[in-house]
Enzyme design. Structure first.
Site, short mmCIF file in Angstrom:
data_model
loop_
_atom_site.label_atom_id
_atom_site.label_comp_id
_atom_site.label_asym_id
_atom_site.label_seq_id
_atom_site.Cartn_x
_atom_site.Cartn_y
_atom_site.Cartn_z
N ASP A 217 5.66 57.94 60.32
CA ASP A 217 4.98 58.93 61.16
C ASP A 217 4.21 58.23 62.27
OD1 ASP A 217 3.54 57.94 58.90
OD2 ASP A 217 2.15 59.60 58.94
N GLU B 248 -2.00 45.96 59.86
CA GLU B 248 -1.07 46.92 59.25
C GLU B 248 0.34 46.73 59.79
OE1 GLU B 248 -0.69 51.81 59.14
OE2 GLU B 248 -1.58 50.79 60.85
#
Length: 628
Positions: free
Chosen positions: A333, A531
């Site tokens: 996403d 991340e």
């Protein structure tokens, strides 16, 4: 043609009843859903955190820089009291809203306590095998981070669950980090892999038990993450892979035996609520897709979703919300994978049958078959062997490009061609079927085709790892971002080919990713682990998407540790110049530091150029190595 009605796979009598009941509930929900928007969650607190005027007022006010903050704030009183004392939201300005929140809500994250894992080791034996001194220091620092990322659910969640969006789980866990302060489903796989490298078997077992028992017993599936607003959506189904990962480390047949009934529950969820029947001529196939039955904005991204629906013409808002939630379920996403056009308003996730999801479910079916063989249940073993064979046949017929030797997503609304032709270069998800075992019966010609496709697509020609795609859409699951799980799938998949070129490519990719992660860690004063990374800079954080880059970071730490365990003597780190503690460096000192960094990048570039010359050469080079 295709149909999204629940698919009922043939099962023995004990499982048929449970599956049919689930299917009936799904059909009833579909029939009744038209009367009212299908909200993201249920419970007394849903009218505060998942729908209603207060959610809209707070999220649209811009009080918080991150819209996840509000929905992570526990209530100081019962939800009924909060709702009974709502101010006039039509006239309540920002100062008024802040006063109300200060009175009736507690700080975000106060439903979690920091936790130091009981099984943490200061000197994990597997890390001693890493021969590069710099990477050894790097690995031991990553081991320290498990103490910083440990959390357990506060007792107040169990005592007053209606005051929280936090989902209660019995055992402590490791979080990704940053804004992701709770557990997340598929993140946990790579976190667990890193924990096992560090000998933290007890922590891993507890985290798996949370998902197997607490989550599956409560919801019938594993939610996206540990919050109530994730209730309706899951994430890539890596639970069987987690059980396999733990069993490989511990050889615990009793654990496998206890896990199997729970794995059946999750499998039934995906086969009844996320399956699609596809007809080609006289042949019917069953595959799976991400499809969340939710027709309201995501609470943690409420203002984003509501504004998108308002500003997008010609699109049914309910379908838009469904596709946004379904893309969130995918873990990607967001990405151009799910878009029909240039903007987010063109999202059409529920039109897509993803190749990587079906590869993961093939792995699940194959793994569960082997589990049942291990515990001596031949009937269920045969069922899952047949399920895996059926899925493989469907993927071969509908998703496999024989010329390029790759699987790709199927668009259910696209014209049907005589043969499958995958757009090139596609997405980095192309490596997942290799990891899943779909290539185990490949002959040498097919393997060479795949290696040629990868080489022509320049997938492995980047310093920091594998780009997610070559489309710069500004979405975070696209170019130029490098995601650690996709690097891990690629390394595992290339090694699974049992070909010298693939093995060399896997090692080279592992070296580039670990070097980049090390560079970002060593060059930052806080030793940052990101991340995601960018192929446009060694050690640089990725960007794009709905939130700012996050630090921590659970799955990055896990993948780096996993790759260092895989190649303990072959990987080496770029050596960075030491930066003096005195922040007021002289000009010549700054010049030395900058020059040192430039030299490292140049040397890495030279190394990659050499590797490309060494292993490039296209289809002819791969053909020459057939007999190696």
């Amino acid at each position: 043609s295709y149909s999204r009605l629940p698919h009922l796979p043939p099962q023995d009598t004990a499982h048929t009843a449970m599956t049919m009941c689930t299917a009936v509930l799904v059909l009833l929900a579909a029939l009744l859903g038209g009367a009212r928007a299908l909200q993201p969650c249920s419970g007394p607190q849903a009218a505060i955190f998942c729908e209603g005027p207060l959610l809209a007022a707070v999220q649209n006010s811009g009080i918080f820089n991150d819209s996840k903050t509000f929905v992570d704030m526990p209530l100081a009183v019962a939800p009924e009291t909060v709702l009974a004392n709502l101010p006039d939201l039509d006239t309540c300005n920002t100062l008024c809203l802040e006063g109300f929140l200060n009175k009736y809500f507690l700080p975000a994250g106060s439903d979690l306590d920091e936790w130091t894992p009981d099984d943490w080791l200061s000197d994990p034996p597997q890390l001693d095998a890493i021969t590069d001194t710099y990477l050894s220091d790097f690995a031991f620092d990553l081991n320290l981070r498990w103490q910083m990322l440990g959390r357990q659910v506060n007792g107040s969640v169990l005592a007053n669950p209606d005051r929280h969006t936090m989902l209660f789980v019995t055992n402590p866990f490791i979080v990704p980090g940053g804004r992701f302060r709770e557990f997340y489903y598929w993140d946990s796989y790579w976190i667990m892999d890193g924990l096992l490298v560090c000998g933290m078997n007890q922590t891993v077992r507890g985290m798996i038990d949370n998902l197997l028992f607490d989550m599956l017993d409560a919801y019938g599936h594993v939610p996206n993450g540990g919050r109530l607003y994730y209730e309706l959506r899951s994430q890539p189904p890596m639970l069987a892979a987690m059980v396999a990962l733990y069993d490989q480390a511990m050889d615990d047949t009793d654990f496998v035996q206890a896990a199997l009934p729970q794995l059946e529950i999750e499998y039934d969820f995906w086969m009844t609520q996320r399956s699609v029947n596809i007809t080609r001529g006289a042949q019917s196939y069953v595959l799976n897709q991400y499809r969340v039955n939710m027709t309201a904005p995501r609470p943690e991204s409420y203002s984003h979703d509501a504004a998108l629906a308002k500003n997008t013409t010609g699109v049914d808002p309910a379908q838009l919300y469904r596709d946004l939630a379904s893309a969130a379920e995918s873990g990607w996403d967001f990405s151009s994978r799910w878009l029909a056009g240039a903007g987010m308003g063109s999202i059409r996730t529920t039109d897509i049958v993803p190749a990587d999801l079906n590869a993961i479910l093939f792995y699940t079916e194959s793994t569960m078959a082997q589990f049942y063989v291990t515990v001596g249940n031949d009937t269920r073993a045969a069922f899952f062997q047949m399920a895996a064979a059926r899925r493989k046949g469907a993927m071969q017929a509908l998703l496999f490009d024989a010329q390029a030797a790759v699987w790709c997503d199927l668009n259910l609304t696209a014209p049907v061609g005589e043969v499958v032709t995958c757009p090139q270069p596609g997405y980095a998800s192309l490596f997942v079927p290799l990891w899943a075992g779909l290539t185990n019966d490949w002959d040498n010609m097919t393997t060479r085709k795949f290696l040629h496709t990868v080489e022509e697509g320049t997938w492995l020609d980047h310093l920091s790892g594998v780009p997610t795609s070559f489309i710069n859409s500004t979405q975070q699951w696209d170019f130029p971002n490098v995601w650690p799980p996709l690097v891990w799938f690629a390394v595992q998949g290339l090694n699974s080919l049992r070909h010298s070129v693939g093995a060399a490519q896997a090692l080279g990719l592992a070296q580039r990713f670990v070097s980049s992660a090390y560079f970002g860690w060593a060059a930052s004063s806080a030793h940052n682990m990101y991340e995601k990374y960018s192929v446009e800079g060694v050690g640089a954080s990725g960007a794009g998407g709905e939130y700012t880059p996050q630090l921590g970071f659970g799955w990055t730490n896990g993948v780096a540790l996993s790759l260092m365990r895989m190649y303990p003597t072959q990987l080496s780190a770029p050596v960075l110049p030491s930066i003096p503690d005195d922040t007021k460096m002289d000009t010549w000192e700054i010049a030395v530091v900058i020059a040192g960094g430039v030299i490292v990048v140049v040397l890495l570039g030279v190394a990659i150029s050499y590797l490309r010359r060494r292993y490039r050469g296209g289809y002819a080079r791969i053909r020459e190595m057939d007999n190696i």
